[in-house]
Design a protein around this motif. Structure first.
Motif, PDB file in Angstrom:
ATOM      1  N   GLY A 153      -1.025  -8.351  -6.503  1.00 47.79           N
ATOM      2  CA  GLY A 153      -1.795  -7.813  -5.381  1.00 47.79           C
ATOM      3  C   GLY A 153      -2.508  -8.906  -4.614  1.00 47.79           C
ATOM      4  O   GLY A 153      -1.947  -9.974  -4.340  1.00 47.79           O
ATOM      5  N   ALA A 204      -6.192  -0.661   3.529  1.00 47.55           N
ATOM      6  CA  ALA A 204      -6.656  -1.514   2.413  1.00 47.55           C
ATOM      7  C   ALA A 204      -8.013  -2.153   2.708  1.00 47.55           C
ATOM      8  O   ALA A 204      -8.635  -2.721   1.813  1.00 47.55           O
ATOM      9  CB  ALA A 204      -5.619  -2.588   2.117  1.00 47.55           C
ATOM     10  N   ARG A 224      -1.104  -9.294   9.246  1.00 43.30           N
ATOM     11  CA  ARG A 224      -1.548  -8.840   7.924  1.00 43.30           C
ATOM     12  C   ARG A 224      -2.323  -9.951   7.202  1.00 43.30           C
ATOM     13  O   ARG A 224      -3.325  -9.692   6.548  1.00 43.30           O
ATOM     14  CB  ARG A 224      -0.357  -8.370   7.088  1.00 43.30           C
ATOM     15  CG  ARG A 224       0.055  -6.977   7.499  1.00 43.30           C
ATOM     16  CD  ARG A 224       0.710  -6.243   6.370  1.00 43.30           C
ATOM     17  NE  ARG A 224       2.064  -6.724   6.183  1.00 43.30           N
ATOM     18  CZ  ARG A 224       2.729  -6.614   5.040  1.00 43.30           C
ATOM     19  NH1 ARG A 224       2.169  -6.072   3.992  1.00 43.30           N
ATOM     20  NH2 ARG A 224       3.960  -7.034   4.956  1.00 43.30           N
ATOM     21  N   LYS A 255       6.066 -12.152  -4.526  1.00 44.22           N
ATOM     22  CA  LYS A 255       5.208 -11.923  -5.701  1.00 44.22           C
ATOM     23  C   LYS A 255       5.719 -10.783  -6.576  1.00 44.22           C
ATOM     24  O   LYS A 255       5.765 -10.899  -7.787  1.00 44.22           O
ATOM     25  CB  LYS A 255       3.807 -11.472  -5.263  1.00 44.22           C
ATOM     26  CG  LYS A 255       2.887 -12.486  -4.752  1.00 44.22           C
ATOM     27  CD  LYS A 255       1.463 -11.942  -4.652  1.00 44.22           C
ATOM     28  CE  LYS A 255       1.287 -10.610  -3.951  1.00 44.22           C
ATOM     29  NZ  LYS A 255       1.604 -10.588  -2.532  1.00 44.22           N
ATOM     30  N   ALA A 285       1.853  -1.307  -3.650  1.00 45.77           N
ATOM     31  CA  ALA A 285       2.536  -0.007  -3.524  1.00 45.77           C
ATOM     32  C   ALA A 285       1.513   1.124  -3.529  1.00 45.77           C
ATOM     33  O   ALA A 285       1.717   2.158  -2.881  1.00 45.77           O
ATOM     34  CB  ALA A 285       3.531   0.174  -4.665  1.00 45.77           C
ATOM     35  N   ARG A 316       8.050   1.170   2.097  1.00 44.94           N
ATOM     36  CA  ARG A 316       8.419  -0.214   2.479  1.00 44.94           C
ATOM     37  C   ARG A 316       8.792  -0.339   3.953  1.00 44.94           C
ATOM     38  O   ARG A 316       9.088  -1.422   4.424  1.00 44.94           O
ATOM     39  CB  ARG A 316       9.606  -0.715   1.640  1.00 44.94           C
ATOM     40  CG  ARG A 316       9.451  -0.524   0.146  1.00 44.94           C
ATOM     41  CD  ARG A 316       8.467  -1.469  -0.459  1.00 44.94           C
ATOM     42  NE  ARG A 316       8.127  -1.037  -1.816  1.00 44.94           N
ATOM     43  CZ  ARG A 316       7.115  -1.531  -2.519  1.00 44.94           C
ATOM     44  NH1 ARG A 316       6.332  -2.462  -2.001  1.00 44.94           N
ATOM     45  NH2 ARG A 316       6.847  -1.096  -3.722  1.00 44.94           N
ATOM     46  N   VAL A 362      -0.943  -0.396   6.759  1.00 43.27           N
ATOM     47  CA  VAL A 362      -1.494  -0.496   5.406  1.00 43.27           C
ATOM     48  C   VAL A 362      -2.701  -1.433   5.314  1.00 43.27           C
ATOM     49  O   VAL A 362      -3.639  -1.169   4.543  1.00 43.27           O
ATOM     50  CB  VAL A 362      -0.383  -0.861   4.380  1.00 43.27           C
ATOM     51  CG1 VAL A 362       0.220  -2.219   4.643  1.00 43.27           C
ATOM     52  CG2 VAL A 362      -0.907  -0.794   2.955  1.00 43.27           C
ATOM     53  N   ASP A 390      -6.341  -8.988  -4.951  1.00 43.78           N
ATOM     54  CA  ASP A 390      -7.673  -9.136  -5.549  1.00 43.78           C
ATOM     55  C   ASP A 390      -7.613  -8.967  -7.062  1.00 43.78           C
ATOM     56  O   ASP A 390      -8.608  -8.600  -7.679  1.00 43.78           O
ATOM     57  CB  ASP A 390      -8.617  -8.069  -4.959  1.00 43.78           C
ATOM     58  CG  ASP A 390      -8.079  -6.651  -5.184  1.00 43.78           C
ATOM     59  OD1 ASP A 390      -6.887  -6.515  -5.517  1.00 43.78           O
ATOM     60  OD2 ASP A 390      -8.855  -5.691  -5.045  1.00 43.78           O
ATOM     61  N   TYR A 435      -1.632   0.955  -2.290  1.00 43.70           N
ATOM     62  CA  TYR A 435      -2.223   1.007  -0.943  1.00 43.70           C
ATOM     63  C   TYR A 435      -1.218   1.599   0.045  1.00 43.70           C
ATOM     64  O   TYR A 435      -1.576   2.342   0.964  1.00 43.70           O
ATOM     65  CB  TYR A 435      -2.691  -0.386  -0.502  1.00 43.70           C
ATOM     66  CG  TYR A 435      -3.916  -0.827  -1.263  1.00 43.70           C
ATOM     67  CD1 TYR A 435      -5.189  -0.430  -0.866  1.00 43.70           C
ATOM     68  CD2 TYR A 435      -3.802  -1.597  -2.430  1.00 43.70           C
ATOM     69  CE1 TYR A 435      -6.316  -0.798  -1.594  1.00 43.70           C
ATOM     70  CE2 TYR A 435      -4.924  -1.967  -3.164  1.00 43.70           C
ATOM     71  CZ  TYR A 435      -6.168  -1.556  -2.740  1.00 43.70           C
ATOM     72  OH  TYR A 435      -7.283  -1.900  -3.465  1.00 43.70           O
ATOM     73  N   ARG A 436       0.054   1.273  -0.157  1.00 49.48           N
ATOM     74  CA  ARG A 436       1.093   1.804   0.728  1.00 49.48           C
ATOM     75  C   ARG A 436       1.228   3.323   0.557  1.00 49.48           C
ATOM     76  O   ARG A 436       1.415   4.055   1.538  1.00 49.48           O
ATOM     77  CB  ARG A 436       2.437   1.119   0.423  1.00 49.48           C
ATOM     78  CG  ARG A 436       2.498  -0.311   0.910  1.00 49.48           C
ATOM     79  CD  ARG A 436       3.756  -1.023   0.450  1.00 49.48           C
ATOM     80  NE  ARG A 436       3.780  -2.386   0.940  1.00 49.48           N
ATOM     81  CZ  ARG A 436       4.284  -2.731   2.124  1.00 49.48           C
ATOM     82  NH1 ARG A 436       4.852  -1.835   2.891  1.00 49.48           N
ATOM     83  NH2 ARG A 436       4.234  -3.997   2.514  1.00 49.48           N
ATOM     84  N   SER A 483       1.328 -11.741   1.753  1.00 49.60           N
ATOM     85  CA  SER A 483       2.419 -10.775   1.751  1.00 49.60           C
ATOM     86  C   SER A 483       3.766 -11.493   1.887  1.00 49.60           C
ATOM     87  O   SER A 483       3.844 -12.591   2.446  1.00 49.60           O
ATOM     88  CB  SER A 483       2.243  -9.775   2.897  1.00 49.60           C
ATOM     89  OG  SER A 483       2.282 -10.450   4.117  1.00 49.60           O
TER      90      SER A 483
HETATM   91  O1   DC Z   1       1.810  -6.515  -1.368  1.00 45.91           O
HETATM   92  P1   DC Z   1       2.043  -5.548  -0.220  1.00 45.91           P
HETATM   93  O2   DC Z   1       2.552  -6.187   1.036  1.00 45.91           O
HETATM   94  O3   DC Z   1       2.883  -4.382  -0.646  1.00 45.91           O
HETATM   95  O4   DC Z   1       0.586  -4.976   0.123  1.00 45.91           O
HETATM   96  C1   DC Z   1       0.399  -4.017   1.111  1.00 45.91           C
HETATM   97  C2   DC Z   1      -0.978  -4.155   1.745  1.00 45.91           C
HETATM   98  O5   DC Z   1      -1.984  -3.787   0.807  1.00 45.91           O
HETATM   99  C3   DC Z   1      -1.329  -5.536   2.271  1.00 45.91           C
HETATM  100  O6   DC Z   1      -1.773  -5.424   3.596  1.00 45.91           O
HETATM  101  C4   DC Z   1      -2.465  -6.003   1.409  1.00 45.91           C
HETATM  102  C5   DC Z   1      -2.977  -4.787   0.735  1.00 45.91           C
HETATM  103  N1   DC Z   1      -3.319  -5.011  -0.673  1.00 45.91           N
HETATM  104  C6   DC Z   1      -4.630  -5.226  -0.991  1.00 45.91           C
HETATM  105  O7   DC Z   1      -5.474  -5.289  -0.104  1.00 45.91           O
HETATM  106  N2   DC Z   1      -4.994  -5.381  -2.293  1.00 45.91           N
HETATM  107  C7   DC Z   1      -4.081  -5.333  -3.260  1.00 45.91           C
HETATM  108  N3   DC Z   1      -4.456  -5.491  -4.530  1.00 45.91           N
HETATM  109  C8   DC Z   1      -2.713  -5.138  -2.950  1.00 45.91           C
HETATM  110  C9   DC Z   1      -2.359  -4.993  -1.630  1.00 45.91           C
END
Ligand code: DC
Length: 231
Positions: free
Chosen positions: A132, A106, A184, A16, A36, A94, A102, A134, A38-39, A12
Motif C-alpha cells: 500500500g 483515499a 495520483r 508492488k 484494492a 482496475r 480513488v 502507509d 480503497y478501490r 502507484s
Molecule cells: O495501489 P493502488 O494503485 O491500487 O492504490 C489505489 C489508490 O489508493 C492510490 O491512489 C493510493 C491509495 N492507497 C492509499 O492511500 N493507501 C493504501 N494503503 C493503499 C492505496
C-alpha cells in the motif's frame, strides 16, 4: 519458524502488488492488497451515486462504510481477487473510472481509519505481506521488514499503459495514463491524512531498470534476512 510481517509501500504502478503476491506465495504467507480496498470503496461510491464528476459526497460515503464489505478470495488459478459485498469486482476496480477517483477517496480520513482498522486486524498474527502507501508508517509500524518501492513516472506509466492494452483498452492514450500516474503521485504525497512517505527504517527499491527476476531475488533475500533476524 516465526512468521514476520512485511510492509511494501511506494508509488502507484511500481509493480508492488505483483512483487508482494509473489513474495507471499514464496514464503507461504497471506497477502493483502490494501489499494484494492480503497478501490472497492471507490467503486461502491460510484455505483451508489456518491461520486460524480470526480467529486465525492464524503458524508454519504462515510455513512455507508458499515455496509461495505471487502473480502479477498483466490480465483481458480490461485490469484487473489477482490469481492465487494460478495461480488467479484477484481476487473472493475482496475479500470480508469475507479483509478481516476480513488485518490480522492483515499484522502478521506474516516475512510482511511475504517480501512486501516480492517488491515490491522488482517495483519495481527503476522505471516503477512501487505502492500500500500502507509503500511510501514501507519498500518504495521512494527513490521520486521519494510520496503519502499519506487520507479520513474514514465516507466510506471508505460507499465500501466501496456497493462490496459493487454486488457483490451484501446482508447486510453499513454499521455492520459502518464497524467493519471503523476496526478495520483501528487495527491498521494500531499494529502493531509497519512501521505505517502518512506518509513525511516524502510529499505528503498528503485526498480526502474530491474527485471522482475532481479527485483524478486532482491526482495526474497531481504525477507530471509529479516526472518533470520527475528528468530
Ligand atoms: O495501489 P493502488 O494503485 O491500487 O492504490 C489505489 C489508490 O489508493 C492510490 O491512489 C493510493 C491509495 N492507497 C492509499 O492511500 N493507501 C493504501 N494503503 C493503499 C492505496
Amino acid at each position: 519458524m516465526k512468521k514476520i510481517s512485511i510492509a511494501l509501500d511506494g508509488y502507484s504502478s511500481t509493480g508492488k502488488s505483483t512483487m508482494a503476491k509473489w513474495l507471499a506465495k514464496e514464503l507461504g504467507y497471506g497477502y493483502v492488497d490494501t489499494g484494492a480496498m480503497y478501490r472497492a470503496v471507490t467503486l461502491y461510491g460510484l455505483r451508489n451515486g456518491m461520486i460524480s464528476d470526480g467529486c465525492v459526497d464524503q458524508e454519504a460515503l462515510i455513512a455507508a462504510l458499515p455496509q461495505v464489505s471487502i473480502t479477498f478470495a483466490p480465483s481458480d488459478d490461485g490469484r487473489n481477487e477482490t469481492y465487494l459485498n460478495g461480488e467479484n469486482v477484481e476487473g472493475e476496480i482496475r479500470g480508469m473510472e475507479v483509478s481516476s477517483c480513488v485518490s480522492a477517496v483515499a484522502a478521506i480520513g474516516a475512510v482511511r481509519r475504517h480501512l486501516v482498522a480492517l488491515q490491522q486486524a488482517m495483519g495481527r498474527d503476522g505471516g503477512i505481506v501487505m502492500d500500500g502507501r502507509d503500511i510501514g508508517t501507519v498500518v504495521l509500524p512494527d513490521a520486521e521488514l519494510k520496503v519502499f518501492v519506487t520507479a520513474s513516472a514514465e516507466v510506471r506509466a508505460r507499465r500501466r499503459y501496456d497493462e490496459l492494452r493487454a486488457k483490451g483498452d484501446t482508447t486510453t492514450t499513454f499521455d492520459e495514463v502518464l497524467a493519471n500516474v503523476t496526478e495520483r503521485d501528487r495527491i498521494d504525497t500531499t494529502r493531509e491524512e497519512s501521505p505517502l512517505r518512506q518509513a525511516p527504517d524502510a529499505l528503498v527499491l528503485d526498480n526502474s531498470h530491474l527485471t522482475i527476476d532481479e527485483q524478486n531475488a532482491w526482495l526474497l533475500a531481504r525477507a530471509r534476512e529479516a526472518i533470520n533476524r527475528s528468530l
